[in-house]
Design a protein around this motif. Structure first.
Motif, short mmCIF file in Angstrom:
data_model
loop_
_atom_site.label_atom_id
_atom_site.label_comp_id
_atom_site.label_asym_id
_atom_site.label_seq_id
_atom_site.Cartn_x
_atom_site.Cartn_y
_atom_site.Cartn_z
N PRO A 28 8.29 -3.01 -1.07
CA PRO A 28 7.35 -4.09 -0.74
C PRO A 28 7.04 -4.17 0.76
CG PRO A 28 9.54 -4.97 -1.03
CD PRO A 28 9.65 -3.50 -1.29
N GLN A 88 -3.79 -4.78 -6.89
CA GLN A 88 -2.50 -4.19 -7.27
C GLN A 88 -1.45 -5.30 -7.39
OE1 GLN A 88 -1.70 -0.76 -4.85
NE2 GLN A 88 0.50 -1.02 -5.06
N THR A 89 -1.06 -5.62 -8.61
CA THR A 89 -0.12 -6.73 -8.81
C THR A 89 1.30 -6.19 -8.83
OG1 THR A 89 -0.31 -6.49 -11.20
CG2 THR A 89 -1.74 -8.10 -10.14
N ASN A 90 2.24 -7.10 -8.59
CA ASN A 90 3.65 -6.72 -8.63
C ASN A 90 4.45 -7.93 -9.07
OD1 ASN A 90 6.22 -5.83 -8.27
ND2 ASN A 90 5.74 -4.71 -6.38
N SER A 91 4.86 -7.94 -10.31
CA SER A 91 5.49 -9.13 -10.86
C SER A 91 6.86 -9.42 -10.25
CB SER A 91 5.62 -9.00 -12.38
OG SER A 91 6.26 -7.77 -12.68
N LYS A 92 7.39 -8.43 -9.49
CA LYS A 92 8.70 -8.66 -8.88
C LYS A 92 8.60 -9.55 -7.64
CE LYS A 92 10.08 -4.33 -8.66
NZ LYS A 92 10.95 -3.23 -8.21
N TYR A 93 7.42 -9.61 -7.06
CA TYR A 93 7.30 -10.32 -5.77
C TYR A 93 6.24 -11.40 -5.82
CZ TYR A 93 10.13 -6.43 -4.18
OH TYR A 93 11.12 -5.51 -4.05
N ASP A 147 6.65 2.35 -3.36
CA ASP A 147 7.20 1.36 -4.28
C ASP A 147 7.91 0.22 -3.57
OD1 ASP A 147 6.21 2.68 -6.43
OD2 ASP A 147 7.97 4.00 -6.60
N ARG A 168 0.09 -9.93 -5.41
CA ARG A 168 -0.85 -9.05 -4.70
C ARG A 168 -0.70 -9.27 -3.20
NH1 ARG A 168 -5.92 -10.76 -8.39
NH2 ARG A 168 -5.16 -12.76 -7.66
#
Lengths: 328, 344, 341, 366
Positions: free
Chosen positions: D137, D55-60, D135, D148
């Protein structure tokens, strides 16, 4: 003694043959035919190689012939001309550029063996003689850590520390000005300044294992009756120790060179990748990644042969040390 | 095939057991250790035949050949079974041996290594009963309890493991295992050698009682001449794979006919300072069974050796008679020599 | 009783082993005396402490074992100008195990041979090397002299072709030859006492006879005293003058050899002599075994250590009172309540 | 001690004696518990991991680790982590994060989250520890270059890394027992041949060989096939040690009198091997296995680290460490080295455990 060496050397031949077979199988494993990919590669680089070139290469390497013939041709090239085939990526004969890296790998491994011995031998003796002392526990614990931490992790951590606190990016065996320079005294000195860190990192794992072996061997020997005999003669304790049990514990110790060497060579490969050392490691990895199989096969073969020779030397040393083997 | 006379239970004829010596990478056979080399003797019903000799003389190998733990190189082992049928144990296939494993049993030397430390006494003593389908469950326990009582152990101990017992007690367990299948012949291989002197006597007495009670025949293998003299009815003396003398015990100890027996008897230290005598000290070492000397194997150490002893191998032959038992010796000069025995 | 001829006195020696499972009192009261040139036999079954006692004399007991009490008095004859007869009494028990003084005694004044001639010699050194070592250690001689003396010594113990055998490794010799080499090593410096710990147990009877003969012959020639440690009553009867019987770490009886075999005083000695089959005394009835087994070393019986197996045990007495070793007027000693005056 | 008190020791079977001897080694005992916990983690990955590993999260990207708090400044109980503030580094043109203690992100136990199937069977969606709002972090061990969650990936990697050791060793065991047993039982020429093969395998450096073999694996194989191919490659070389142990035990047991006694009892070969010999070396084999697993784990880590072993999307400790290969990324995100800690702890614990087991393996040694 001479007979023993001869017999032992003769026994090495089948091992060498099997090793070369394994190396060759690795060369042959990837799908496709070397000439096709070679020509395709040349074409991709704008070199208009004709079907003629491919045919010449096929003939030279006997690629249209059965595997056994190809193997024999490969071996023949190596044995008669020192020709290991062509490196696909550099488009040069493998033998023209690998030797410097092989020597550096060897230097790295031998340096580590010496350090390993210099550390493991006295510590092992100390640990056995002072069994269950604080020092023994300390070294035993350190030994366990040394076994559990693989060399490349240690290298990563040390490099991180070096970077974080000293602001250096280390890696390589030479300073930039010597990288391409021909060999000179200054270059050797420069090498010595760089090589100690990888040597020590490599030596840590081997030392940990050897300390445990030395300690266990010596503990066995210390309980043998001949030690009491030596004491009953009136020998001072240190002479008793060094002349008898330590001398006997040396035999299994020497026979460990046989496995230390493959262990160190293996370790040096990964370490070299991490520390970016100009040894065989990164070259082998690169060769495997781009399926430059003659280069990879040649490196695997050379490394294996060197370790087999190392094992032979350790066996001979063992026979020289132990009359029970010599007079068998 | 010869037939056994009624009083003979087991007859060993020309038994040979040669172990190959292998060497080198290809394990080539470079020679043979002649551990047992052409040995013949008979074991009589109900007797104790003692087999003595120094280490490496082949006495243990004979015992193991008879038990068919080894497959003899040559020769016959004729055995008269419970139904009075005669078989050659040496010729049987291992699969056909099972019925005889009940009738011939063995007691081992080392009371430690001969009992599996991971099994209870019940399992150890009951194993032969289970293997031969004689008993199981409660009946097995009853029989094991009886066997333990018979060898002087408390039946309550049958759930214990061997490490709970002393050396002497362990040897009793080994004896109980040997008796489990009502054997007829028991081969006792150095059965008391590993025990302390004070315990040795307990086991010797037990063996004697069991023999009388169960009508057993013993082949008693030992290096200890005093013990053999005490338990055996007849004694065979071995030297380098051959029997050199075989006779009724009293006769053999009082008037040995072979110089080796004489030397052996004289070498045994006697626990009585008033009997200190001049020992006959043999020169040199025992011959190498892989490469024995020509002629009589004993001649290089024999003080009575003549020229013919160096070339002619003497056969084991009758050289005298005590009652109805012959006195056998393998010496050219057996009749003329007047050898020193032990006297009380 | 203390006269010029005394060589070694052991007085109330106690050597204990301190293990996790408890304390093993391996030697718990050993008293004995060896005369100069005499032969003393120490007999007992396995676990009686006879070996530990002999190791204690040379301070060879290893940790966790320790001498906890007693004296080992060694009467050393100081040889000034070769002839002088100065006596010097040292308490070996008081010396530190690896002290200079103790090491000077070992090999030089008191030498020892062991049960297993195979494992008691270093397998990777030639026997010559191992003999020369003890010579150069205690005598100021050069290598060549030491080697010559080693060859002489090998010849003296009856090893054929000593000039060649001096360069042989132990595994190239037979068991009997190895024990001879061991004796050569022990006697290389002409010690005044040889301790022989089960020297023939690993050997065959005929080889045993050879070794016994050799020890006796060398004793006559060199004038040394011998302390023979064995479980074999026959051996002590053959060559010893005096005998000490041990049971569970204690000396239970001490006597000259003839008296001991003629008239054993302690019930254990008596039982031991009755329980062994004797050569030449064919079936004079059944053997008379000793009941039970030697007790577990962690659980010494209270009172007399032999009382659980003793046929003449006096309930209420023997299981409570620990008897002392009583010296008798006929120069014998016995540790038994029945024999107390 | 009287008879009644002695009885437990006297009637104790082998496993009890081994256990009594083993539990004296405190370090081995603790290590055993650690190993047990690690395998429990490997078993219940789905519940324990807060997020999916990919699960990627480009914000972090490269968000640093937060710490878990139980009490806030006001002294109120409750589980929460602090949020992040980010700013762009004008020189390096990179986003850097700082913990912002003004933002509280509440987390809870057994929170509903991404649905999963435990053991591929039992459906569920509860996660042991997760932010209440999915949602928000929560990076307890930081985030990697794709944002991730390192913790989730570490937990998922446990399953692969610990099982590859086990499966590899089991394969080695089959080979080792078979060939070692043949070697020890029959002796002679078979023994000679097998010993030569073992000597040969031990005298060649294993890593180049492994590298060669795994480089030859086709790139289009699915992860499961690669996983098994790698275990096979590892065990092809790893069996030699076990074979030696088995052979050695067989040889010494064959000489034991009690084995001959069983033969003379009339017991069949099968009964002798299974009933009399096998129990005598099971404990030795268990110890040898325990000591062989760390080697397998280290080899997998090394191969994957070099990019020759397991590859993304499979998650193993070695694959995770691949992200930490160059000094720049470690300098930016030292927490990427945390999987190394997992390797070291598990290898260390297995070594201590194996050592303790080996010492306790033969309670009958005199």
């Amino acid at each position: 003694m001479l007979q023993y060496i001869l017999r032992r050397a003769l026994l090495m031949i089948p091992t060498l043959i099997v090793t070369s077979l394994v190396a060759y199988i690795i060369i042959e494993l990837p799908p496709g035919d070397f000439a096709t990919s070679y020509v395709a590669n040349l074409a991709a680089q704008g070199d208009m190689a004709s079907q003629e070139t491919a045919r010449v290469i096929r003939e030279q390497y006997g690629l249209d012939q059965p595997a056994t013939v190809r193997y024999l041709k490969w071996m023949q090239g190596i044995l008669t001309q020192g020709n290991f085939g062509i490196a696909f990526e550099l488009r040069q004969p493998v033998s023209s550029f690998i030797w410097e890296r092989v020597w550096l790998t060897l230097a790295l491994s031998l340096g580590s063996i010496l350090i390993t011995w210099a550390l493991a031998f006295p510590i092992g003796i100390y640990s056995a003689v002072k069994q269950y002392s604080i020092g023994d526990y300390f070294f035993t614990f350190l030994g366990f850590i040394g076994i559990a931490v693989p060399g490349f992790l240690l290298a990563l951590v040390l490099m991180y520390v070096q970077f974080k606190y000293l602001g250096q990016t280390s890696g390589g065996l030479f300073s930039s000005e010597f990288l391409t320079a021909p060999w000179s005294w200054d270059k050797v000195l420069d090498l010595l300044q760089h090589i100690w860190l990888p040597v020590i990192i490599l030596a840590v794992g081997g030392t940990a294992e050897l300390i445990r072996i030395m300690r266990a061997n010596l503990l066995d020997e210390l309980r043998k009756p001949y030690v009491i005999t030596a004491r009953a003669k009136g020998l001072p304790e240190w002479r008793v120790l060094l002349k008898y049990p330590v001398r006997l514990a040396l035999n299994p110790f020497v026979s460990t060179i046989g496995w230390t060497l493959p262990f160190l060579v293996s370790g040096s490969i990964i370490l070299s990748v991490v520390m970016n050392l100009p040894t065989t490691g990164p070259m082998l990895l690169r060769a495997l990644q781009v399926q430059d199989m003659y280069l990879a096969g040649a490196l695997i073969l050379i490394l294996s042969v060197l370790t087999i020779i190392g094992t032979l030397l350790s066996d001979i040393l063992l026979a020289w040390l132990d009359p029970r083997i010599r007079y068998q | 095939m010869q037939t056994l006379t009624p009083e003979v239970m087991l007859e060993v004829n020309n038994l040979k057991m040669h172990f190959p010596i292998r060497k080198g990478f290809r394990q080539r056979v470079v020679g043979h250790v002649k551990a047992v080399d052409d040995v013949s003797f008979a074991v009589r019903r109900g007797e104790t035949l003692g087999l003595v000799g120094e280490s490496g003389c082949g006495k243990t190998t004979i015992g193991r050949c008879i038990m068919r733990a080894y497959d003899p190189t040559a020769g016959a082992i004729l055995y008269c079974n419970a139904k009075n049928e005669q078989v050659d144990l040496a010729a049987l296939k291992s699969s056909d041996l099972k019925p005889y494993r009940r009738e011939l049993r063995m007691i081992f030397q080392d009371p430690y290594s001969s009992l599996n430390p991971r099994m209870t006494v019940l399992d150890i003593v009951g194993e032969p009963l289970k293997v031969h389908g004689v008993a199981r469950g409660a009946e097995l326990e009853d029989r094991v309890a009886n066997l333990l009582k018979r060898v002087g152990l408390r039946p309550e101990y049958m759930r214990r493991y061997p490490h709970a017992f002393s050396g002497g007690q362990r040897q009793r367990i080994g004896i109980a295992r040997a008796l489990a299948l009502d054997p007829r012949i028991v081969v006792a291989d150095e059965a008391v050698s590993a025990l302390d002197v004070s315990v040795q006597a307990q086991i010797l007495n037990l063996l004697e009682d069991l023999q009388a009670e169960l009508n057993l025949t013993y082949l008693f293998i030992s290096h200890d001449l005093s013990v053999v003299e005490y338990v055996a009815d007849r004694v065979a003396v071995m030297y380098v794979g051959k029997i050199v003398e075989l006779a009724e015990t009293t006769a053999l100890f009082a008037q040995p006919k072979h110089p080796y027996t004489e030397a052996l008897l004289s070498a045994v230290p006697k626990p009585d300072p008033t009997m200190r005598s001049k020992r006959i000290v043999l020169e040199g070492d025992v011959a190498d069974p892989a490469n024995p000397p020509r002629g009589c194997y004993f001649h290089p150490r024999c003080r009575y050796a003549e020229d013919r002893c160096k070339t002619e191998t003497p056969a084991l032959r009758a050289v005298g008679q005590v009652g109805n038992l012959s006195h056998f010796a393998a010496c050219h000069r057996a009749e003329e020599l007047n050898l020193r025995g032990v006297v009380s | 009783m203390k006269d010029e001829s005394t060589l070694l006195e052991v007085k109330n020696l106690k050597t204990h082993f301190f293990l996790d499972e408890g304390t093993v009192k391996a030697v718990e009261g050993a008293d004995l005396t060896i005369r100069r040139g005499g032969t003393l036999g120490v007999v007992g079954e396995s676990g009686c402490g006879k070996s530990v006692m002999s190791y204690s004399i040379l301070q060879l007991v290893e940790s966790p074992g320790r001498i906890v009490a007693g004296q080992i008095l060694f009467h050393r004859q100081l040889k000034c100008n070769g002839q002088s007869q100065m006596m010097d009494v040292i308490d070996l028990a008081a010396l530190a195990p690896n002290s200079r003084a103790m090491r000077d005694i070992r090999g030089e004044e008191i030498a020892m041979i062991f049960q297993e001639p195979m494992t008691s010699l270093s397998p990777v050194h030639t026997i010559g090397n191992q003999i020369e070592e003890v010579i150069t250690l205690h005598r100021r001689v050069d290598h060549a002299t030491a080697r010559r003396q080693a060859v002489d010594m090998l010849r003296r113990v009856g090893i054929p072709k000593p000039e060649e055998r001096v360069d042989a490794y132990p595994f190239q010799l037979s068991g009997g030859m190895r024990q001879r080499a061991m004796i050569a090593m022990a006697l290389a410096c002409h010690p005044s006492l040889l301790i022989a710990d089960e020297p023939t147990t690993a050997l065959d009877v005929t080889t045993q006879a050879q070794i016994l003969e050799l020890i006796q012959e060398l004793q006559r020639d060199l004038g040394m005293a011998v302390m023979l440690i064995t479980h074999n009553l026959g051996m002590v009867a053959e060559i010893c003058e005096e005998i000490v019987v041990m049971y569970l770490g204690e000396v239970v009886e001490r006597a000259d050899v003839f008296s001991l075999f003629r008239e054993p005083l302690h019930p254990y000695t008596r039982a031991l002599l009755r329980s062994i089959p004797r050569l030449g005394q064919i079936k004079q009835g059944r053997l008379d075994p000793i009941q039970g087994a030697v007790p577990d070393p962690y659980n010494r019986p209270v009172g007399c250590p032999f009382h659980p197996r003793c046929a003449q045990m006096m309930p209420g007495t023997c299981d409570r009172i620990h008897p002392e070793l009583i010296e008798r007027r006929d120069n014998r000693a016995v540790r038994c309540l029945l024999c107390e005056p | 001690m009287n008879t009644e008190k002695e009885t437990p020791v006297y009637v104790a079977p082998q496993w009890k004696l081994v256990w009594w001897k083993f539990r004296k080694h405190k370090l081995a005992l603790v290590s055993g518990i650690v190993i047990l916990l690690i395998y429990l983690v490997a078993l219940f990955v789905e519940i324990l991991a807060p997020f999916l590993p990919d699960q990627t999260n480009s914000k972090y990207l490269y968000a640093p680790p937060q710490s878990l708090h139980f009490v806030d400044e006001q002294g109120n109980w409750g589980l929460y982590v602090y949020g992040y503030t980010s700013k762009i580094d004008p020189v390096a043109l990179r986003r850097t994060f700082e913990i912002d203690s003004s933002v509280k992100i509440p987390v809870g136990l057994l929170v509903e989250g991404v649905p999963y199937k435990l053991f591929n069977l039992i459906p569920g969606n509860r996660h042991l520890l997760a932010p209440l709002d999915p949602d928000q972090p929560m990076y307890l061990l930081g985030a990697d270059r794709l944002g991730r969650d390192v913790l989730s990936r570490l937990i998922v990697g446990t399953r692969v890394s610990m099982s590859i050791g086990l499966v590899g060793v089991l394969l080695s065991l089959v080979l080792g027992i078979l060939l070692g047993g043949l070697s020890g039982y029959y002796g002679g020429n078979i023994d000679n041949l097998i010993q030569r093969v073992i000597e040969f395998l031990r005298s060649i450096p294993s890593i180049p060989l492994w590298m060669g073999l795994s480089a030859a694996l086709p790139l289009d194989w699915d992860p499961l096939r690669v996983y098994f191919a790698i275990t096979v490659i590892l065990s092809l070389i790893g069996w030699t040690g076990l074979a030696r142990v088995v052979r050695g035990r067989f040889l010494s047991l064959r000489e034991e009198d009690f084995v001959m006694a069983a033969r003379l009892d009339g017991a069949s070969e099968m009964r002798i091997i299974l009933g009399h010999m096998l129990p005598a070396f099971t404990s030795h084999i268990i110890a040898a296995i325990t000591l062989a697993i760390p080697g397998m784990i280290l080899s997998e880590t090394a191969l994957s680290f070099l990019g020759l072993g397991l590859r993304e999307p499979v998650v193993s400790w070695g694959v995770l460490l691949q992200n930490a290969q160059d000094i720049r990324s470690i300098a930016t995100a030292p927490w990427l080295l945390i999987p190394a800690l997992a390797v070291v702890v598990s290898v260390l614990a297995l070594n201590f455990l194996g050592d303790g087991l080996r010492d306790a393996a033969d309670p009958y040694a005199r």
